[in-house]
Design a protein around this motif. Sequence first.
Motif, mmCIF file in Angstrom:
data_model
loop_
_atom_site.group_PDB
_atom_site.id
_atom_site.type_symbol
_atom_site.label_atom_id
_atom_site.label_comp_id
_atom_site.label_asym_id
_atom_site.label_seq_id
_atom_site.Cartn_x
_atom_site.Cartn_y
_atom_site.Cartn_z
ATOM 1 N N ASN A 74 21.750 45.947 29.615
ATOM 2 C CA ASN A 74 20.817 46.350 28.562
ATOM 3 C C ASN A 74 21.288 47.621 27.875
ATOM 4 N N LYS A 75 21.865 48.564 28.669
ATOM 5 C CA LYS A 75 22.368 49.796 28.077
ATOM 6 C C LYS A 75 23.645 49.547 27.275
ATOM 7 N N ASP A 76 24.485 48.654 27.791
ATOM 8 C CA ASP A 76 25.780 48.368 27.143
ATOM 9 C C ASP A 76 26.557 49.665 26.974
ATOM 10 N N THR A 77 26.756 50.396 28.111
ATOM 11 C CA THR A 77 27.313 51.739 28.083
ATOM 12 C C THR A 77 28.821 51.696 27.905
ATOM 13 N N VAL A 78 29.316 52.588 27.053
ATOM 14 C CA VAL A 78 30.745 52.809 26.893
ATOM 15 C C VAL A 78 30.956 54.292 26.665
ATOM 16 N N PHE A 79 32.033 54.877 27.245
ATOM 17 C CA PHE A 79 32.271 56.319 27.160
ATOM 18 C C PHE A 79 32.624 56.688 25.725
ATOM 19 N N GLU A 80 31.974 57.732 25.234
ATOM 20 C CA GLU A 80 32.195 58.154 23.862
ATOM 21 C C GLU A 80 33.587 58.721 23.661
ATOM 22 N N GLU A 81 34.159 59.343 24.704
ATOM 23 C CA GLU A 81 35.488 59.929 24.569
ATOM 24 C C GLU A 81 36.542 58.856 24.282
ATOM 25 N N GLN A 82 36.391 57.719 24.951
ATOM 26 C CA GLN A 82 37.326 56.626 24.688
ATOM 27 C C GLN A 82 37.180 56.111 23.257
ATOM 28 N N ILE A 83 35.936 56.051 22.777
ATOM 29 C CA ILE A 83 35.707 55.604 21.401
ATOM 30 C C ILE A 83 36.313 56.595 20.420
ATOM 31 N N LYS A 84 36.196 57.900 20.716
ATOM 32 C CA LYS A 84 36.770 58.906 19.825
ATOM 33 C C LYS A 84 38.288 58.769 19.768
ATOM 34 N N VAL A 85 38.898 58.478 20.906
ATOM 35 C CA VAL A 85 40.348 58.278 20.909
ATOM 36 C C VAL A 85 40.724 57.112 20.003
ATOM 37 N N LEU A 86 39.959 56.017 20.068
ATOM 38 C CA LEU A 86 40.250 54.858 19.234
ATOM 39 C C LEU A 86 39.990 55.169 17.756
ATOM 40 N N LYS A 87 38.978 56.010 17.482
ATOM 41 C CA LYS A 87 38.692 56.332 16.087
ATOM 42 C C LYS A 87 39.801 57.183 15.481
ATOM 43 N N SER A 88 40.494 57.920 16.314
ATOM 44 C CA SER A 88 41.606 58.737 15.813
ATOM 45 C C SER A 88 42.913 57.964 15.712
ATOM 46 N N SER A 89 42.847 56.658 15.790
ATOM 47 C CA SER A 89 44.047 55.811 15.788
ATOM 48 C C SER A 89 44.754 55.866 14.437
ATOM 49 N N LYS A 90 46.083 55.768 14.498
ATOM 50 C CA LYS A 90 46.879 55.673 13.275
ATOM 51 C C LYS A 90 46.790 54.271 12.665
ATOM 52 N N PHE A 91 46.361 53.314 13.453
ATOM 53 C CA PHE A 91 46.177 51.928 12.984
ATOM 54 C C PHE A 91 44.895 51.885 12.151
ATOM 55 N N LYS A 92 45.040 51.704 10.848
ATOM 56 C CA LYS A 92 43.929 51.888 9.917
ATOM 57 C C LYS A 92 42.749 50.953 10.196
ATOM 58 N N MET A 93 43.038 49.762 10.698
ATOM 59 C CA MET A 93 41.971 48.786 10.858
ATOM 60 C C MET A 93 41.042 49.161 12.009
ATOM 61 N N LEU A 94 41.581 49.837 13.023
ATOM 62 C CA LEU A 94 40.796 50.131 14.219
ATOM 63 C C LEU A 94 39.619 51.056 13.927
ATOM 64 N N PRO A 95 39.780 52.141 13.174
ATOM 65 C CA PRO A 95 38.598 52.962 12.870
ATOM 66 C C PRO A 95 37.532 52.223 12.066
ATOM 67 N N GLU A 96 37.964 51.209 11.278
ATOM 68 C CA GLU A 96 36.966 50.448 10.519
ATOM 69 C C GLU A 96 35.971 49.747 11.448
ATOM 70 N N LEU A 97 36.427 49.338 12.623
ATOM 71 C CA LEU A 97 35.550 48.615 13.533
ATOM 72 C C LEU A 97 34.411 49.481 14.027
ATOM 73 N N PHE A 98 34.643 50.816 14.076
ATOM 74 C CA PHE A 98 33.656 51.712 14.682
ATOM 75 C C PHE A 98 32.886 52.503 13.632
ATOM 76 N N GLN A 99 32.957 52.078 12.381
ATOM 77 C CA GLN A 99 32.177 52.756 11.354
ATOM 78 C C GLN A 99 30.684 52.559 11.571
ATOM 79 N N ASP A 100 30.311 51.427 12.120
ATOM 80 C CA ASP A 100 28.885 51.162 12.358
ATOM 81 C C ASP A 100 28.297 52.144 13.369
#
Length: 1852
Positions: free
Chosen positions: A568-594
């Motif tokens: 129900n919580k669907d927990t994921v660590f924010e630090e890992q998400i921040k690492v993915l948002k800082s990706s050089k791969f342009k498409m990956l940050p688009e996934l986490f705009q929501d």
Amino acid sequence: MAASELYTKFARVWIPDPEEVWKSAELLKDYKPGDKVLQLRLEGGKDLEYRLDPNTKELPHLRNPDILVGENDLTALSYLHEPAVLHNLRVRFIDSKLIYTYCGIVLVAINPYEQLPIYGEDIINAYSGQNMGDMDPHIFAVAEEAYKQMARDERNQSIIVSGESGAGKTVSAKYAMRYFATVSGSASEANVEEKVLASNPIMESIGNAKTTRNDNSSRFGKYIEIGFDKRYRIIGANMRTYLLEKSRVVFQAEEERNYHIFYQLCASAKLPEFKMLRLGNADYFLYTKQGGSPVIDGIDDAKEMVHTRQACTLLGINESYQMGIFRILAGILHLGNVGFTSRDSDSCSIAPKHEPLIIFCDLMGVEYEEMCHWLCHRKLATATETYIKPIPKFQATNARDALAKHIYAKLFNWIVDHVNQALHSAVKQHSFIGVLDIYGFETFEINSFEQFCINYANEKLQQQFNMHVFKLEQEEYMKEQIPWTLIDFYDNQPCINLIEAKLGILDLLDEECKMPKGSDDTWAQKLYNTHLNKCALFEKPRLSNKAFIIQHFADKVEYQCEGFLEKNKDTVFEEQIKVLKSSKFKMLPELFQDDEKALSPSSATPSGRTPLSRTPIKPIKVRPGQTTKEHKKTVGHQFRNSLHLLMETLNATTPHYVRCIKPNDFKFPFTFDEKRAVQQLRACGVLETIRISAAGFPSRWTYQEFFSRYRVLMKQKDVLSDRKQTCKNVLEKLILDNDKYQFGKNKIFFRAGQVAYLEKIRADKLRAACIRIQKTIRGWLLRKKYLRMRKAAITVQRYVRGYQARCYAKFLRRTNAATIIQKYWRMYVVQKKYRLKRAATIILQSYLRGYMARNRYRKILREHKAIIIQKQVRGWLARLRYKRCLKAIVYLQCCFRRMMAKRELKKLKIEARSVERYKKLHIGMENKIMQLQRKVDEQNKEYKCLLEKLTTLEGVYASETEKLRSDLGRLQLSEEEAKIATSRVLSLQDEIAKLRKDLERTQSEKKTIEEWADKYKKETEQLVSNLKEENTLLKKEKETLNHLISEQAKEITETMEKKLIEETKQLELDLNDERLRYQNLLNEFSRLEERYDDLKEEMTIMVHVPKPGHRRTDSTHSSNESEYTFSSEITETEDIPLRMEEPSEKKAPLDMSLFLKLQKRVTELEQEKQAMQDELDRKEEQVLRSKAKEEERPQIRGAELEYESLKRQELESENKKLKNELNELRKALSEKGAPEVTAPGAPAYRVLMEQLTSVSEELDVRKEEVLILRSQLVSQKEAIQPKNTMTDSTILLEDVQKMKDKGEIAQAYIGLKETNRPFPMDCHELNEDEELWLVYEGLKQANRLLESQLQSQKKSHENETEALRGEIQSLKEENNRQQQLLAQNLQLPPEARIEASLQHEITRLTNENLDLMEQLEKQDKTVRKLKKQLKVFAKKIGELEVGQMENISPGQIIDEPIRPVNIPRKEKDFQGMLEYKKDDEQKLVKNLILDLKPRGVAVNLIPGLPAYILFMCVRHADYLNDDQKVRSLLTSTINSIKKVLKKRGDDFETVSFWLSNTCRFLHCLKQYSGEEGFMKHNTPRQNEHCLTNFDLAEYRQVLSDLAIQIYQQLVRVLENILQPMIVSGMLEHETIQGVSGVKPTGLRKRTSSIADEGTYTLDSILRQLNSFHSVMCQHGMDPELIKQVVKQMFYIVGAITLNNLLLRKDMCSWSKGMQIRYNVSQLEEWLRDKNLMNSGAKETLEPLIQAAQLLQVKKKTDEDAEAICSMCNALTTAQIVKVLNLYTPVNEFEERVSVSFIRTIQMRLRDRKDSPQLLMDAKHIFPVTFPFNPSSLALETIQIPTSLGLGFIARV
């Protein structure tokens, strides 16, 4: 009537069974109230005592009559209960192979687990436009109902598809969307429907996976809204998804797989573009190998990957985005292989340079150290500080899996968003149809959070379903004005409240998730404290404190609390998400705009997307502090909001329900597990629908249906004109309890079981009637049999008595005969014995006497031989003594004579020495010489036979002197010769002795040789006999071999002929297919053209927005638009760019390369077909054709000469006429010789002038006739010599050149033109004959010219005859060569023989084709040369004419008026041309085409008048040699016809009228083209009207294409008019009254989406056919074209009727087969009346006829199966099996077709090679041809009526 009264003996009931759920049994005795036990007998024959429940005392469910079993709608069953529903579904699924069944408003779909041919485009077309209850149940019927209700009610629709995993939900939803895409089409050229369908492969690849229950299970719910515009065409779509099963990304149970996309990537890893992903086998990755089943049988993941990529491309996801998606997916796989090692109990680490993590970081474009750090650590934030804390291994593993799930969920949402963007339309949406593909009710051994959400959604859907069913029932009762009574039905609102209300399960779960130390155990305790013992639907398991039970509408489900909070919580660590948002791969940050956006609760969905809405939703401004709060919104809360939004959407639409049933858990095809089916029926609400229906009045009949069905229960006096009152009166008598039925406004409502009761009464009455009929018939048959037996007995007695009397007489005769025979036999025996003894005695005597005689004979013979031997011996001894004595005497004489001779010699020597002696001797010398001469003569006679050479001495006697001188020498010579002769005699004697010895030796050798010869002869004879025997055997073998060879040759010939026929048929089929493809291309071209025009108009409207008010446009606007710019000689390519730049109001000129290629292709195919046909015929008729040529050639030549002589006689008669007129003029001038008579103003002068003028005009006409005759002679010459074209053309060129050299053409022309010169003013010149005789001289010149032509023609005929003879000789040689080849081939083995013959035939055909191509090229060159020469001649003749006109002085023209004289003259004939000005072209087209009303023209004017007028205008333009005028007129004509057909294309009369006129215009262009093939049936006058300057062959092709388009439009108009009539008239209407009965109908008949219309009958169809035929005949359509139209109409009738028959179970009965046969016979009668039996229309009805016969024939035994297989050769195997499966008895006396019989049919037809397609293609249009049909109407006789408004054109 009480229900207990139905439980009588032999009544059948259903009883519960633990294995089969329900078993059928039969009552052995009647049930009486109070009985506690029922005596039953099961179907297996076992007797059973069934005890009733003492508390409820409920009787077992009654079974429906067999006639109702297998119904399309479960609500049509009389008894509505669970066993009846289950049995009906089983019978339909197992026996009839039908997977769809209606249950009121629900479509029940059972998964067959195999592909069925019931989803093709032909099935879609069959269901399109049909009422839902009229056709068999189908997903397409539900889709059609939704589509029609959307268009009719202006209300959005929804199709709710639900069921278990593996029940077929996704496939059903896919087929529903495919139906919408096919039927509606798209409103733009973007092919939105293809994009909607293309979304399925993408969503299946990322959202579907293999489970234990289904190989392609949807692991998410989706709701697709398909948007439509005002014209109800697809403009776009939007997709909402629900509750993606993210846990499957990181874990799969045994025998399951991850999502398909991962395995597709692994299967495509070797592709070059995927090498950077560094993928491998699916067994290498943790996330794909856990299930242990990486491969699905029959599925190629690599191919599926290709389909997925194609779908992405179609939906606008470019290659770069696709590769980005694949990088992220590959990264997820590599992330799953990242391993952790424990340092201690609270921390873990990743090995340095861990390869899976390196690959993951490279693919994701993130730093390795950061990702490695945050996978093993987490950040804890307090109010004052932030801590970084290591995590243990199990938490790190869970965090890794959570990250993978989170990435996949975001990628899934991103793909769905892009799919929605691709499906989004800028056009305003008018309405939509939603398709909900959602999971059904689920219960497993371990049920977790996913199953809880799924069942919660099903509770909401079930509530909506119950309310909708209840609402429909209420509406039906109110519509029929029946008192409404509240029906009690299950309401699951308490269960929904338990889940979603305040302090409900979801509320408590969200609250526990907010607690710092919340756990699953504490949450479970809160549930127990809140709901246990307070809510009846909530329970606690006995042996568990971490689970709870909810009583759902379908069943009780136990949920395990473990994992609820985490999911129900669907927990994921924010630090890992921040690492993915800082990706050089342009498409990956688009996934986490929501994650950075705040979503409102009303717009949130589980996937984070906004739903489809009429108005765009403005983004909500978010406060800085709100992001984290909204980001932590639980999954349950999101799902509840999205579910509420879904329910609001569904409540705002009209729902349609599809319930998918899984028949078994093993995926076996057509296997039905009753237990599993009942579970799903209870869970999906089907039984609830049945219960609601059964609680009221489930059976509903219209008054007419009730009257038709139960007319047998009424008496004649009960039948009234008012059907409603009649039914009321009958029901009051039949059913005494008024509560059992209700009379509605249009229907009668019955309670459950009443229809079965009525059926029982009807069956009893019919059975009684049958018994009475049987009794009467059997009595009549027995009486007839008794009379026949009595008559037979009397006859037998008569014959027996006669037989006995004859036998007694025969006995007496035989006794008498036996006595006589005995007498003679005894005499014969005695006589025979006597004769035997006598013969034996005589034989003994004869042998004895012969023996004695032979002995005597032998004795006499021995004595006789002994005497002969003695005689011979004694003679030989005497001869031997005689020879010895004779030899001794001769020897002594010789010795003595020698001695005496020696003495005499000595004396002579002495005397010779003395002279005296010599003298003495000389004195008597003469005498001595005479003596010596005599001696010599004697010696010569003696030795003449021995010495033949002595005859030479006769010459010596001639001279005595010589004789005297040589006498002595001769004497000496004679002596010597005597000596020599003596020696020779001796030698001869020796030789004789030798010869005797040789003779003896030879005789001995001869004997040996004879013996050897006898032996050799015997051996030879033996050998000859053996050889003869062998020869006879060889002859027999030869005969047998010859017979075999002849048979083989015959077989080979037959096979070759069959092959040739098959190849010919195949070529014809290929030609028809090519023609059909070409005509389909034309149809598609015309459709695109119309689409282009519509878009152009829309663009014009959009660009030029009209102001308020009405603006009028010219009716002739764009009438001069040009689609086709053709020229027969010049191609204007320079004009194309200019025309492309014209304003938008005018059409751009179309590129004609497509048309020219199609024309060329069709021409080549026709030529190839003709060449092949000619070659096939040539081999068979070679000799006959050569003979026919020899016989027909003189006739043709004679006919031509006769025609030419007639023409010449006609010219000579005209010359005589002119001579007579000239003589009359001379006589008139001689009689009146006064000067005033010949003055210029005199009457005679005027007479002469008028006469000369008429003569000049007549000469002009004759001149043209001469030229036309010349052209005809040349054309005839070319026609007679088709194979010697080059020779003929050379002769023609030489002839023309010869005439040119002699100046004959110029002289003839000058002579004819001289007569046109006016008379001079000098009156004396009139008396000079030279001026008037010029006419005669000119005609003489023309006659001479014709005679020279005839002579040249005669020579050419003779040359042609010689050439034909040579050709005949070559044909004979070819024939001989073929025979030799055939003889050689016959010696080969059959395989080599066939191969050699085929190779030879191919070589021959290739050579002949090459020769024909060379001849064709040569002919083209010759034609071009001749055209150039004709142009040169025309210029020269024009120059001569100008020169002649210049020689006439202006002063010679007489302008004085002359008083007319009454002298008759011939009026000038019209040339069949119409002249118009260039400016009047638009007016001509407008009046003749655009504004013309076909009805008036067809009735009042001649057929084809517009075509004749247009052609006469074209003739005049051709006469003027005006290329531009011809092109403009033809282009305007074609465009105007298209415009008329576009404007009034739905009017049959208009389309028929212009089809007829277009064909007539095409025939006129052919008839007057000047081509020999089209001029055979022309009159000479018509041949004069041929076109002279232009070759309009290309325009003929364009007109032919236009005619094809008009024909196809005519067929569509016919189909649109006939289609509503066909099903009603051919199937539904009872042409033969009383044959068929109406069966009980279900709910679907009541909820028809179309209001009742006037029913059509067969007479309606026949009247419409008569109307079509009369209109086509009035318009003068070609008879062959009418036949093709009629054939197409009958095909449409047969195809639509058969298709509906194959899709309607209620129509497949014996009585309906009789109705169809009768209707078809009426159609055949119509064909006979119209003389159209040879049109091929009857053959198109053959499949329908055979289907009707199949319904009527017996269907029991193997003989019946054999008869069906041989009879139904026009039906495919699928159609035959379908009809047998659908066969439904209307009455109980008919029998169903057994399953074994159907299998027998399938086994017999398994080798038949036919199409697997079930339905006929009703849209198929036969390729049309336009056979040349010349007109006998003379163009010069056509009158133009004033009503056409064509006064501006003039006849020429």
